[in-house]
Design a protein around this motif. Structure first.
Motif, PDB file in Angstrom:
ATOM      1  N   LEU A   1       0.703  -1.192  -0.053  1.00 45.86           N
ATOM      2  CA  LEU A   1       0.065  -0.241   0.043  1.00 45.86           C
ATOM      3  C   LEU A   1       0.760   1.132   0.056  1.00 45.86           C
ATOM      4  CD1 LEU A   1      -2.909  -1.150   2.486  1.00 45.86           C
ATOM      5  CD2 LEU A   1      -3.072  -0.729   0.085  1.00 45.86           C
ATOM      6  N   ALA A   2       1.866   1.423   0.727  1.00 43.59           N
ATOM      7  CA  ALA A   2       2.732   2.457   0.906  1.00 43.59           C
ATOM      8  C   ALA A   2       3.500   2.800  -0.363  1.00 43.59           C
ATOM      9  CB  ALA A   2       3.606   2.450   2.206  1.00 43.59           C
ATOM     10  N   PHE A   3       4.344   1.821  -0.799  1.00 45.17           N
ATOM     11  CA  PHE A   3       5.458   2.053  -1.844  1.00 45.17           C
ATOM     12  C   PHE A   3       4.673   1.511  -3.364  1.00 45.17           C
ATOM     13  CE2 PHE A   3       7.618   1.122   2.069  1.00 45.17           C
ATOM     14  CZ  PHE A   3       8.467   2.560   2.151  1.00 45.17           C
ATOM     15  N   PHE A   4       3.764   0.738  -3.345  1.00 51.57           N
ATOM     16  CA  PHE A   4       3.370   0.451  -4.756  1.00 51.57           C
ATOM     17  C   PHE A   4       2.029   1.118  -5.138  1.00 51.57           C
ATOM     18  CE2 PHE A   4       6.078  -3.125  -3.385  1.00 51.57           C
ATOM     19  CZ  PHE A   4       6.970  -3.178  -4.349  1.00 51.57           C
ATOM     20  N   GLN A   5       1.198   1.441  -3.980  1.00 46.08           N
ATOM     21  CA  GLN A   5       0.080   2.151  -4.660  1.00 46.08           C
ATOM     22  C   GLN A   5       0.237   3.639  -4.030  1.00 46.08           C
ATOM     23  OE1 GLN A   5      -3.309   0.146  -3.077  1.00 46.08           O
ATOM     24  NE2 GLN A   5      -2.992  -1.741  -4.466  1.00 46.08           N
ATOM     25  N   GLY A   6       1.322   3.947  -3.324  1.00 47.48           N
ATOM     26  CA  GLY A   6       1.387   5.482  -2.981  1.00 47.48           C
ATOM     27  C   GLY A   6       0.554   5.770  -1.857  1.00 47.48           C
ATOM     28  N   ALA A   7       0.042   4.965  -1.126  1.00 46.50           N
ATOM     29  CA  ALA A   7      -0.902   5.603  -0.005  1.00 46.50           C
ATOM     30  C   ALA A   7      -0.337   6.138   1.160  1.00 46.50           C
ATOM     31  CB  ALA A   7      -1.739   4.311   0.229  1.00 46.50           C
TER      32      ALA A   7
END
Length: 189
Positions: A145-151
């Motif tokens: 979520l943090a690094f691949f989806q930029g959340a």
């Protein structure tokens, strides 16, 4: 010729087809390839997801309108398109009187890699994939979520119904585990 170089040549030909005959199919292929990459690049450069998507679409519209200005002897298609996106974002920031971000030229795509660089990158990706497999599902989820989806961390906390501190802790622990798993291999390079 490397696959990246061949793709770069093909993208240049597609831009020229747009410039010469307003080829909609060529533009559609360019859009399909570059729009998601531009969005990811712009998000990495600090734009929120919605704004990054708008900037990417605006940049691709500029590619359609100004394809005749593309000069393959001066820049690759990717460099030209990413520069348009970056400049469009900076123009908007200037108009809004926001401080301009410090340029990070490392984010712009380079010319195609040499074969040994591609092999090294593939080996590093395989090591990272193996290290990721050793993580718990909770750690993998927060990293995805943090690094691949930029959340943002707060978005992840809401999405997973977790306290913000737990999200930050999981990300930190996952990164430490990845660093430890990859460190011995990096020392051999």
């Amino acid at each position: 010729m490397s696959p990246d170089h061949a793709a770069g040549d093909e993208n240049g030909r597609l831009i020229q087809a747009v410039a010469i005959c307003r080829d909609r199919e060529a533009f559609a292929r360019l859009f399909e390839y570059f729009a998601p990459r531009l969005k990811a690049y712009l998000m990495h450069a600090g734009a929120p997801a919605g704004a990054a998507e708008d900037f990417a679409q605006d940049a691709m519209l500029t590619v359609w309108r100004k394809a005749d200005l593309f000069d393959p002897s001066r820049a690759s298609a990717a460099t030209w398109i990413f520069t348009i996106a970056r400049n469009r974002r900076l123009d908007v920031l200037r108009k809004e009187s926001r401080p301009l971000p410090v340029a990070d030229l490392s984010l712009l795509p380079d010319e195609p890699d040499r074969p040994d660089d591609l092999l090294s990158g593939a080996e590093e990706a395989a090591r990272l994939t193996e290290a990721m497999r050793r993580l718990s599902p909770d750690h993998i989820e927060v990293l995805r979520l943090a690094f691949f989806q930029g959340a943002a961390h707060s978005e992840i906390a809401r999405h997973l119904d977790l306290p913000l501190g737990t999200v930050k802790s999981r990300i930190r622990k996952a990164m430490i585990k990845l660093r430890i798993a990859l460190e011995p291999l990096r020392g051999l390079e």
